[in-house]
Motif scaffolding. Structure first.
Motif, short mmCIF file in Angstrom:
data_model
loop_
_atom_site.label_atom_id
_atom_site.label_comp_id
_atom_site.label_asym_id
_atom_site.label_seq_id
_atom_site.Cartn_x
_atom_site.Cartn_y
_atom_site.Cartn_z
N LEU A 76 0.83 -1.21 0.00
CA LEU A 76 0.00 0.00 0.00
C LEU A 76 0.87 1.26 0.00
O LEU A 76 0.56 2.23 -0.70
N ASP A 105 -7.46 -1.04 -3.38
CA ASP A 105 -8.65 -0.68 -2.59
C ASP A 105 -9.15 -1.87 -1.78
O ASP A 105 -9.62 -1.69 -0.64
N ARG A 108 -6.92 -2.11 1.21
CA ARG A 108 -7.16 -1.02 2.16
C ARG A 108 -8.36 -1.30 3.06
O ARG A 108 -8.47 -0.73 4.15
N HIS A 109 -9.25 -2.15 2.62
CA HIS A 109 -10.45 -2.46 3.39
C HIS A 109 -10.33 -3.76 4.18
O HIS A 109 -11.31 -4.19 4.79
N GLU A 143 -7.90 0.94 10.69
CA GLU A 143 -8.75 0.55 9.56
C GLU A 143 -9.52 1.76 9.02
O GLU A 143 -9.62 1.95 7.80
N LEU A 146 -7.12 3.93 7.03
CA LEU A 146 -6.76 3.32 5.74
C LEU A 146 -7.89 3.40 4.73
O LEU A 146 -7.66 3.49 3.52
N ARG A 147 -9.11 3.37 5.20
CA ARG A 147 -10.27 3.37 4.30
C ARG A 147 -10.73 4.79 3.96
O ARG A 147 -11.60 4.96 3.12
N TRP A 151 -5.76 8.29 3.26
CA TRP A 151 -5.03 7.08 3.59
C TRP A 151 -3.55 7.16 3.24
O TRP A 151 -2.69 6.62 3.95
N LYS A 152 -3.22 7.88 2.17
CA LYS A 152 -1.81 8.00 1.77
C LYS A 152 -1.03 8.80 2.81
O LYS A 152 0.11 8.45 3.15
#
Length: 278
Positions: A76, A105, A108-109, A143, A146-147, A151-152
């Protein structure tokens, strides 16, 4: 009356598609087509076919639950442009795929922790102060980050070994870093339960350093923590802790264990061994 579907818990794949394909075709797993498959993280990297491995897990749909490992988070971070690929990475096939964004994606989830039937699945470990409820709450914080749309930016704060302990007062990047390091990188701790990252070999317990699961007075006592991440520890089965990383990417074995009765299925990975994985 049809029996309730089982749960198979599976160790680190690290881009080793052929052992995964062989595992999923095993008669014991084929005999329960509705079984849940729990993956202990590190789906990708170091092995020869990260793309096919990730796609195979994704294709399992709702049957698959995979927690994020440090190599998954590294993918990621590389995809986000906050980290450069390493010399031993095998992630280009994912990053250059036409559906790369869909795979990123999906990752990320993924959760960082999953709890069911008194088993807590994480990639690496759980700090001694954290009970199951606390672990799930803290995992949920990462979480959510990240979602989310930023997120970056969150991944930029992920790297570093400090702090090595937990305080509820921690905020921002410091707070997220401790959570991520514990759940995806931790192996050894000192006698105070502080994380020690320089030691990566087979576990020792000399009173000063010890595996995280041997730290005295751990808050999780009546549930089982299931994890991977530690190939030099290998398969370990205790009432309070189960390690399923049996070194697939190093040419040893890919291990699956049925939660309900601890039945094992192991696939030899010697023939699939990647020369880069050493």
């Amino acid at each position: 009356m049809k029996s309730k579907p089982g749960i198979w818990m599976i160790g680190d794949l690290q881009g080793c598609y052929e052992p995964l394909r062989e595992l999923l075709a095993h008669p014991d797993i084929q005999s329960d087509p509705d079984a849940q498959l729990w993956f202990a993280g590190d789906l990708v990297n170091r092995g020869p076919d990260s793309l096919a491995t990730l796609k195979a897990v994704m294709a399992l749909g709702d049957r698959a639950i995979s927690v994020l490992g440090n190599h998954d988070l590294h993918l990621l971070a590389v995809a986000a442009g906050v980290r450069k690929a390493g010399k031993s990475d095998t992630l280009d096939d994912i990053l250059n795929a036409p559906d790369a964004q869909e795979m990123i994606d999906w990752l990320r989830h993924c959760p960082l922790a999953h709890y069911e039937q008194r088993h807590l699945l994480v990639h690496a470990g759980v700090l001694a102060k954290w009970d199951v409820e606390k672990t799930l709450e803290l995992a949920a914080e990462v979480e959510a980050a990240l979602r989310g749309p930023d997120w970056k930016a969150m991944l930029q704060k992920m790297y570093g070994n400090e702090p090595v302990y937990w305080k509820d007062e921690f905020e921002g990047g410091k707070r997220l870093r401790v959570i991520i390091n514990a759940l995806t990188r931790m192996r050894m701790c000192d006698s105070h339960g502080h994380m020690e990252f320089s030691f990566k070999g087979a576990p020792i317990n000399n009173g000063q350093l010890m595996p995280w699961f041997d730290v005295p007075n751990r808050a999780i006592r009546d549930d089982t923590v299931v994890f991977g991440h530690w190939s030099t520890l290998g398969l370990m089965i205790r009432p309070d802790a189960i390690c399923l990383d049996s070194g697939c990417v190093w040419g040893r074995q890919l291990t699956a264990m049925r939660l309900q009765d601890h039945k094992l299925v192991q696939i030899s990975c010697q023939q699939y061994r990647n020369p880069q994985g050493s």
